[in-house]
Design a protein around this motif. Structure first.
Motif, mmCIF file in Angstrom:
data_model
loop_
_atom_site.group_PDB
_atom_site.id
_atom_site.type_symbol
_atom_site.label_atom_id
_atom_site.label_comp_id
_atom_site.label_asym_id
_atom_site.label_seq_id
_atom_site.Cartn_x
_atom_site.Cartn_y
_atom_site.Cartn_z
ATOM 1 N N ARG A 251 20.285 19.135 19.134
ATOM 2 C CA ARG A 251 21.577 18.508 19.446
ATOM 3 C C ARG A 251 21.938 18.688 20.915
ATOM 4 O O ARG A 251 22.414 17.758 21.569
ATOM 5 C CB ARG A 251 22.668 19.110 18.556
ATOM 6 C CG ARG A 251 22.549 18.699 17.107
ATOM 7 C CD ARG A 251 23.015 17.268 16.899
ATOM 8 N NE ARG A 251 22.772 16.837 15.535
ATOM 9 C CZ ARG A 251 23.140 15.652 15.045
ATOM 10 N NH1 ARG A 251 23.763 14.781 15.835
ATOM 11 N NH2 ARG A 251 22.874 15.319 13.803
ATOM 12 N N THR A 256 19.230 13.195 17.900
ATOM 13 C CA THR A 256 19.874 13.076 16.594
ATOM 14 C C THR A 256 18.904 13.427 15.468
ATOM 15 O O THR A 256 19.053 12.984 14.337
ATOM 16 C CB THR A 256 20.414 11.650 16.386
ATOM 17 O OG1 THR A 256 19.344 10.707 16.556
ATOM 18 C CG2 THR A 256 21.513 11.333 17.368
ATOM 19 N N THR A 514 30.859 23.020 14.712
ATOM 20 C CA THR A 514 30.359 21.891 13.945
ATOM 21 C C THR A 514 29.580 22.404 12.732
ATOM 22 O O THR A 514 29.197 23.575 12.680
ATOM 23 C CB THR A 514 29.436 21.010 14.804
ATOM 24 O OG1 THR A 514 28.305 21.777 15.219
ATOM 25 C CG2 THR A 514 30.168 20.471 16.014
ATOM 26 N N CYS A 518 24.677 20.072 12.004
ATOM 27 C CA CYS A 518 24.662 19.796 13.438
ATOM 28 C C CYS A 518 24.314 21.031 14.250
ATOM 29 O O CYS A 518 24.492 21.056 15.466
ATOM 30 C CB CYS A 518 26.009 19.241 13.881
ATOM 31 S SG CYS A 518 26.429 17.674 13.106
ATOM 32 N N ALA A 526 27.768 18.104 20.336
ATOM 33 C CA ALA A 526 27.365 17.657 19.009
ATOM 34 C C ALA A 526 28.214 16.489 18.556
ATOM 35 O O ALA A 526 27.733 15.549 17.920
ATOM 36 C CB ALA A 526 27.455 18.809 18.004
ATOM 37 N N CYS A 531 28.400 14.232 15.357
ATOM 38 C CA CYS A 531 28.947 15.322 14.555
ATOM 39 C C CYS A 531 30.368 15.603 15.012
ATOM 40 O O CYS A 531 30.752 15.328 16.132
ATOM 41 C CB CYS A 531 28.111 16.585 14.704
ATOM 42 S SG CYS A 531 26.557 16.517 13.801
#
Length: 541
Positions: A251, A256, A514, A518, A526, A531
């Motif tokens: 991240r 992703t 998060t 994530c 993130a 996220c």
């Protein structure tokens, strides 16, 4: 003024053996960097050690400290507009933090593994830190006195460096090499050995090349290299903490990639090639002596993205060519693995819609399913006291909840309760389900950790009541509570029994962290990659 200016990231402290030798590395590394035409500056960060930092507030400072390191590096290195950095990585949180910072800042970076400690187990058949940790938790059940434990602990650790086993620290050092962020052949390594000092010199040369060619971490940390690292972690039976740390690194590097899904999908496809303590009988010293991570990468080559770049200045294919073949004993060849069953398993179900992690030994036969009534606790201390009072019975599923990222906050450590169960003789007669985190050395019974979504963000684990039946099936990869939708809807919302407030770091962490999906990252990057904070967020398949 004309020289490139680089940071030596020194996460050093004399509070734990893990870091106690790092200050001695700095002046030597500075000279190597100057010889390469660079101008080095030492930058210090906090230096958390799980064995020390887990004492306060139930271990809740352990995971947030990783992100404190990242943010402190950003403030100094980005604030001063430095041209690169070389990171002295040691205990569990420093290696992932250094790679996260590298991904975030995207300036030329090399990770240096600063090695593992000498220990009595390797030298004269005594004990290592894993045994000390286990015996300490056994002591809560009246097994062994404090004097015996003190004598054991004083003998077990005989030099600086990280835990001498395949815990989180050595796992993440190996992950750095698999990602291409550490020089080839440098992990794992004995602290202060000739090999470690050679790695320090070669890492300085590598950083100089990266600065000259402006090769940055986001060119090295790619979806392909992350997948390579996941395969290596599966192949060595790495620490379960490698899952969330690799997710966080990805991240921070702007990717992703769903690391949790990679572990779940690749697990059955990746051969297990070694069984290093606590996964099996081999010692990490033996693993290093037969070639370590470089050999595993060579054997796994048929499954790897060999065109991935490394800080050595070439590709993973170049590194693989230079590595020796598997010895056939400590490291098995690709075509004849030690096991085809993953040591790290990602499980899902109504009790873990977003996933949870189970760690199993490589060579030991262990039950692959468990069903039983829930016995619910809200802190490790409550669970240990109940165990001492005979409240936990064989056949129970011990549920330790409300200690996740948000509920903790900061993710409390559940390992002490797991080891206490083992010390009471119930380790293989009960199962454990928790939204807390586990030590990278934990490998006792069926333990389902890092359940997500956690109790505090609406997860079903927060709605369980004593006596609810729970089913765990590792072959199917499931963990479920036998509750109907109507029963679930009728349950009252989870209420923390003992909410931790600090008016400080942990309260901030609760608001901005998060979800595990994530990487449990404590920053805005993130969110920019799909996220948001963990409060009420649901991330499923």
């Amino acid at each position: 003024m004309s020289r490139p200016k680089v940071a030596i990231i020194n996460s050093s402290s004399d509070m734990a053996a893990c870091f106690s030798h790092l200050d001695d590395i700095v002046p030597v590394l500075k000279q190597h960097l100057r010889d390469e035409g660079l101008l080095p500056f030492e930058v210090s960060t906090i230096a958390p050690s799980d064995f020390i930092t887990s004492a306060g507030r139930g271990g809740r400072y352990v995971l947030p400290s990783r992100d404190l390191i990242v943010n402190s590096i950003e403030a100094i290195v980005e604030g001063a507009q430095l041209d690169g950095m070389i990171c002295l990585s040691s205990c569990d949180k420093t290696a992932p933090a250094h790679m996260m910072a590298a991904g975030r800042l995207d300036i030329p970076t090399v990770i240096v593994s600063c090695g593992y400690q000498r220990n009595a187990l390797n030298e004269d058949g005594g004990a290592d830190i894993e045994e000390v940790f286990l015996r300490a938790s056994h002591g809560t059940q009246g097994n062994g006195g404090i004097d015996d434990l003190m004598e054991l602990s004083e003998d077990a650790i005989r030099g600086p460096g990280v835990c001498a086993g395949l815990g989180t620290a050595n796992s993440m050092h190996i992950a750095a090499e698999a990602l291409g962020m550490a020089v080839s052949g440098s992990t794992p390594v004995r602290a202060n050995s000739a090999k470690m000092w050679q790695s320090v010199a070669s890492s300085a040369a590598a950083l100089a090349r990266l600065v000259k060619t402006n090769t940055t971490p986001r060119q090295v940390i790619t979806p392909e290299s992350v997948e390579n690292a996941v395969r290596v972690m599966l192949s060595i039976g790495a620490s379960i903490n490698s899952v969330k740390h690799l997710q966080a690194i990805a991240r921070e590097a702007g990717l992703t990639v769903d690391v949790w899904r990679l572990f779940r999908e690749l697990g059955p496809k990746v051969p297990v090639l070694t069984a290093v303590r606590p996964n099996g009988p081999s010692r990490v010293e033996e693993f290093e002596d037969v070639g370590g991570a470089a050999v595993v990468l060579r054997e796994l080559a048929p499954q790897l993205h060999l065109d991935a770049l490394t800080v050595d200045g070439g590709t993973l294919a170049d590194c693989v060519k230079a590595a020796p073949a598997a010895d056939g004993s400590v490291i098995a060849p690709y075509g004849s693995p030690m096991s085809d069953q993953p040591s790290i398993r990602i499980v899902r179900g109504n009790l873990a819609a977003d996933g949870a992690i189970v760690k199993l030994p490589v060579l030991e036969e262990r039950a692959r399913s468990f069903s039983g009534p829930a016995r619910i606790f809200h802190s490790r201390e409550e669970g240990i006291e109940a165990l001492a009072n005979g409240i936990v019975n064989a056949g129970d599923v011990v549920v330790l909840r409300g200690i996740g990222l948000v509920g903790g906050p900061g993710m409390g450590m559940a390992s002490a309760l797991v080891f206490a169960l083992d010390g009471s003789g119930l380790g293989d007669q009960v199962a454990v389900v928790t939204d807390g985190q586990l030590s990278g050395l934990v490998n006792k019974g069926i333990v389902v950790g890092e359940v997500s979504p956690e109790a505090a963000t609406g997860g079903l684990i927060g709605l369980l009541q004593d006596g609810d039946l729970i089913d765990i099936d590792l072959d199917r990869g499931t963990v479920d509570a036998r509750l109907t939708a109507d029963q679930i809807m009728a349950r009252p919302a989870f209420e923390p029994v003992d909410a931790v407030r600090t008016d400080g770091l942990l309260d901030t962490y609760r608001e901005v962290v998060t979800p595990l999906a994530c990487g449990a990252v404590m920053c805005g990057v993130a969110a920019a990659n799909g996220c948001s904070t963990g409060r009420g967020i649901h991330h499923g398949d």
